[in-house]
Design an enzyme around this catalytic site. Structure first.
Site, PDB file in Angstrom:
ATOM      1  N   TYR A 156      25.093 -25.962 -73.573  1.00 15.27           N
ATOM      2  CA  TYR A 156      24.487 -26.260 -72.260  1.00 15.27           C
ATOM      3  C   TYR A 156      23.139 -25.556 -72.111  1.00 15.27           C
ATOM      4  O   TYR A 156      22.160 -26.153 -71.648  1.00 15.27           O
ATOM      5  CB  TYR A 156      25.472 -25.806 -71.182  1.00 15.27           C
ATOM      6  CG  TYR A 156      25.081 -26.104 -69.748  1.00 15.27           C
ATOM      7  CD1 TYR A 156      25.178 -27.390 -69.232  1.00 15.27           C
ATOM      8  CD2 TYR A 156      24.654 -25.082 -68.898  1.00 15.27           C
ATOM      9  CE1 TYR A 156      24.845 -27.653 -67.906  1.00 15.27           C
ATOM     10  CE2 TYR A 156      24.330 -25.334 -67.574  1.00 15.27           C
ATOM     11  CZ  TYR A 156      24.435 -26.630 -67.081  1.00 15.27           C
ATOM     12  OH  TYR A 156      24.104 -26.882 -65.764  1.00 15.27           O
ATOM     13  N   LYS A 160      19.573 -27.354 -71.541  1.00 16.46           N
ATOM     14  CA  LYS A 160      18.775 -27.099 -70.333  1.00 16.46           C
ATOM     15  C   LYS A 160      17.415 -26.487 -70.691  1.00 16.46           C
ATOM     16  O   LYS A 160      16.417 -26.777 -70.027  1.00 16.46           O
ATOM     17  CB  LYS A 160      19.552 -26.203 -69.366  1.00 16.46           C
ATOM     18  CG  LYS A 160      20.802 -26.885 -68.769  1.00 16.46           C
ATOM     19  CD  LYS A 160      20.463 -28.184 -68.064  1.00 16.46           C
ATOM     20  CE  LYS A 160      21.636 -28.772 -67.295  1.00 16.46           C
ATOM     21  NZ  LYS A 160      21.328 -30.071 -66.682  1.00 16.46           N
TER      22      LYS A 160
HETATM   23  P1  NAP Z   1      28.997 -32.325 -60.996  1.00 17.08           P
HETATM   24  O1  NAP Z   1      29.439 -32.109 -59.607  1.00 17.08           O
HETATM   25  O2  NAP Z   1      29.934 -32.053 -62.119  1.00 17.08           O
HETATM   26  O3  NAP Z   1      28.430 -33.808 -61.129  1.00 17.08           O
HETATM   27  C1  NAP Z   1      27.925 -34.268 -62.343  1.00 17.08           C
HETATM   28  C2  NAP Z   1      27.325 -35.620 -62.117  1.00 17.08           C
HETATM   29  O4  NAP Z   1      26.737 -36.061 -63.356  1.00 17.08           O
HETATM   30  C3  NAP Z   1      28.351 -36.644 -61.704  1.00 17.08           C
HETATM   31  O5  NAP Z   1      27.794 -37.437 -60.674  1.00 17.08           O
HETATM   32  C4  NAP Z   1      28.545 -37.477 -62.969  1.00 17.08           C
HETATM   33  O6  NAP Z   1      28.796 -38.832 -62.705  1.00 17.08           O
HETATM   34  C5  NAP Z   1      27.175 -37.375 -63.591  1.00 17.08           C
HETATM   35  N1  NAP Z   1      27.177 -37.662 -65.021  1.00 17.08           N
HETATM   36  C6  NAP Z   1      27.563 -36.847 -66.043  1.00 17.08           C
HETATM   37  N2  NAP Z   1      27.393 -37.471 -67.214  1.00 17.08           N
HETATM   38  C7  NAP Z   1      26.879 -38.706 -66.930  1.00 17.08           C
HETATM   39  C8  NAP Z   1      26.481 -39.804 -67.710  1.00 17.08           C
HETATM   40  N3  NAP Z   1      26.564 -39.771 -69.050  1.00 17.08           N
HETATM   41  N4  NAP Z   1      25.991 -40.910 -67.093  1.00 17.08           N
HETATM   42  C9  NAP Z   1      25.885 -40.949 -65.747  1.00 17.08           C
HETATM   43  N5  NAP Z   1      26.256 -39.938 -64.937  1.00 17.08           N
HETATM   44  C10 NAP Z   1      26.746 -38.821 -65.535  1.00 17.08           C
HETATM   45  O7  NAP Z   1      27.710 -31.454 -61.338  1.00 17.08           O
HETATM   46  P2  NAP Z   1      26.559 -30.866 -60.383  1.00 17.08           P
HETATM   47  O8  NAP Z   1      26.857 -29.458 -60.153  1.00 17.08           O
HETATM   48  O9  NAP Z   1      26.300 -31.783 -59.269  1.00 17.08           O
HETATM   49  O10 NAP Z   1      25.366 -30.911 -61.440  1.00 17.08           O
HETATM   50  C11 NAP Z   1      24.253 -31.787 -61.318  1.00 17.08           C
HETATM   51  C12 NAP Z   1      23.159 -31.266 -62.239  1.00 17.08           C
HETATM   52  O11 NAP Z   1      22.793 -29.946 -61.839  1.00 17.08           O
HETATM   53  C13 NAP Z   1      23.592 -31.175 -63.694  1.00 17.08           C
HETATM   54  O12 NAP Z   1      22.524 -31.536 -64.538  1.00 17.08           O
HETATM   55  C14 NAP Z   1      23.922 -29.699 -63.851  1.00 17.08           C
HETATM   56  O13 NAP Z   1      23.808 -29.275 -65.181  1.00 17.08           O
HETATM   57  C15 NAP Z   1      22.882 -29.073 -62.947  1.00 17.08           C
HETATM   58  N6  NAP Z   1      23.204 -27.726 -62.491  1.00 17.08           N
HETATM   59  C16 NAP Z   1      24.324 -27.477 -61.766  1.00 17.08           C
HETATM   60  C17 NAP Z   1      24.601 -26.165 -61.359  1.00 17.08           C
HETATM   61  C18 NAP Z   1      25.829 -25.807 -60.544  1.00 17.08           C
HETATM   62  O14 NAP Z   1      26.129 -24.603 -60.408  1.00 17.08           O
HETATM   63  N7  NAP Z   1      26.536 -26.754 -59.965  1.00 17.08           N
HETATM   64  C19 NAP Z   1      23.726 -25.132 -61.723  1.00 17.08           C
HETATM   65  C20 NAP Z   1      22.598 -25.436 -62.453  1.00 17.08           C
HETATM   66  C21 NAP Z   1      22.341 -26.739 -62.830  1.00 17.08           C
HETATM   67  P3  NAP Z   1      30.276 -39.531 -62.691  1.00 17.08           P
HETATM   68  O15 NAP Z   1      31.165 -38.651 -61.859  1.00 17.08           O
HETATM   69  O16 NAP Z   1      29.998 -40.857 -62.076  1.00 17.08           O
HETATM   70  O17 NAP Z   1      30.698 -39.639 -64.126  1.00 17.08           O
END
Ligand code: NAP
Length: 248
Positions: A156, A160
């Site tokens: 990851y 990133k």
């Molecule tokens: P999340 O709640 O797990 O949601 C992930 C989203 O990504 C879901 O809507 C999922 O869609 C979608 N997804 C994953 N693989 C996909 C694919 N191959 N094609 C289309 N959609 C896909 O995660 P989140 O926390 O909202 O994270 C969103 C972004 O922020 C990510 O890039 C993550 O790395 C980044 N981020 C998150 C955090 C944190 O603490 N939450 C911190 C830093 C960065 P489906 O459910 O429809 O499959």
């Protein structure tokens, strides 16, 4: 972009979490939103309803953006429906957390494919449209882990960090078409991705955050909106929205 009103935006992974908040934030501002989802069809349709009830237009489009053909289809469907694309938000991401001793080649590849390669696939597909329009913007969602590294996240953190490098090169190459490309690096943010973290670990995490709490999806969405609406002279940059857990 002076206003979101009528702008066509694509948000990947917009059924849940940060992507959902971004789609709703931009839709509330008057953007026409393509709500991409991988498997969360019902939630994506809820996002579409929220945006349309607010008076703007939205469309849910299923596409696994880790697949180059599906990523390209997402962009083509957007242009077929709305005639253009003004902003691309590469938000979709997954984690498969294991220390390197236990991390398989497949775990490595899946995380790189879903988080990093997907950004290239959608950007590559959007590029000819941006060139023709002579304008557009891309916001890639990276992570503070791309700067810092994190135990159990070799795959990851590499993905990133790769997004940050990709953003800079894309910004250099696309500036001639009046396209800006930036990153937002969230810190720990309250979503499904964070919910799975064990409570004991969460307590330790909060102690490390100077502002003393994890962030909200809305706070990330506001940063994305800022870059899109007020970021005309900002490109190749990383905006850290992380409560101070990492400082450049
Ligand atoms: P999340 O709640 O797990 O949601 C992930 C989203 O990504 C879901 O809507 C999922 O869609 C979608 N997804 C994953 N693989 C996909 C694919 N191959 N094609 C289309 N959609 C896909 O995660 P989140 O926390 O909202 O994270 C969103 C972004 O922020 C990510 O890039 C993550 O790395 C980044 N981020 C998150 C955090 C944190 O603490 N939450 C911190 C830093 C960065 P489906 O459910 O429809 O499959």
């Amino acid at each position: 972009m002076a206003t979101l009103e009528g702008a066509v935006v694509v948000v990947t992974g917009a059924g849940r979490g940060i992507g959902r908040a971004i789609a709703e934030e931009l839709g509330a501002g008057g953007a026409r939103v393509v709500v991409n989802y991988g498997s969360s069809r019902g939630p994506a349709e809820e996002v579409v309803s929220t945006i349309t009830e607010g008076g703007s237009k939205a469309l849910a489009v299923q596409a696994d953006v880790s697949d180059p053909e599906q990523a390209a289809r997402l962009i083509e469907q957007t242009v077929a429906e709305f005639g253009r694309i003004d902003a691309l938000i590469n938000n979709a991401g997954i984690t498969i957390d294991r220390s390197m001793r236990n991390l398989s080649i497949e775990d490595w590849n899946r995380v790189i494919q879903n988080n990093l390669n997907s950004c290239f696939y959608t950007a590559k597909a959007a590029l000819p449209h941006f060139m023709e329009q002579q304008g557009g913007t891309i916001v890639n969602i990276s992570s503070f882990v791309g700067h810092m590294g994190n135990f159990g996240q070799a795959n990851y953190s590499a993905a990133k960090a790769g997004i940050i490098g990709f953003t800079k090169t894309a910004a250099i190459e696309m500036a001639r078409y009046h396209v800006t490309v930036n990153c937002v690096c969230p810190g720990f943010t309250e979503t499904d991705m964070y919910t799975v973290v064990p409570e004991k670990v969460k307590e330790q995490i909060v102690k490390r955050i100077p502002l003393g709490r994890v962030g909200t999806s809305r706070e990330i969405a506001r940063a994305v909106r800022y870059l899109i609406v007020d970021g005309d002279y900002i490109t190749g940059q990383t905006l850290n929205v992380n409560g101070g857990i990492f400082m450049m």
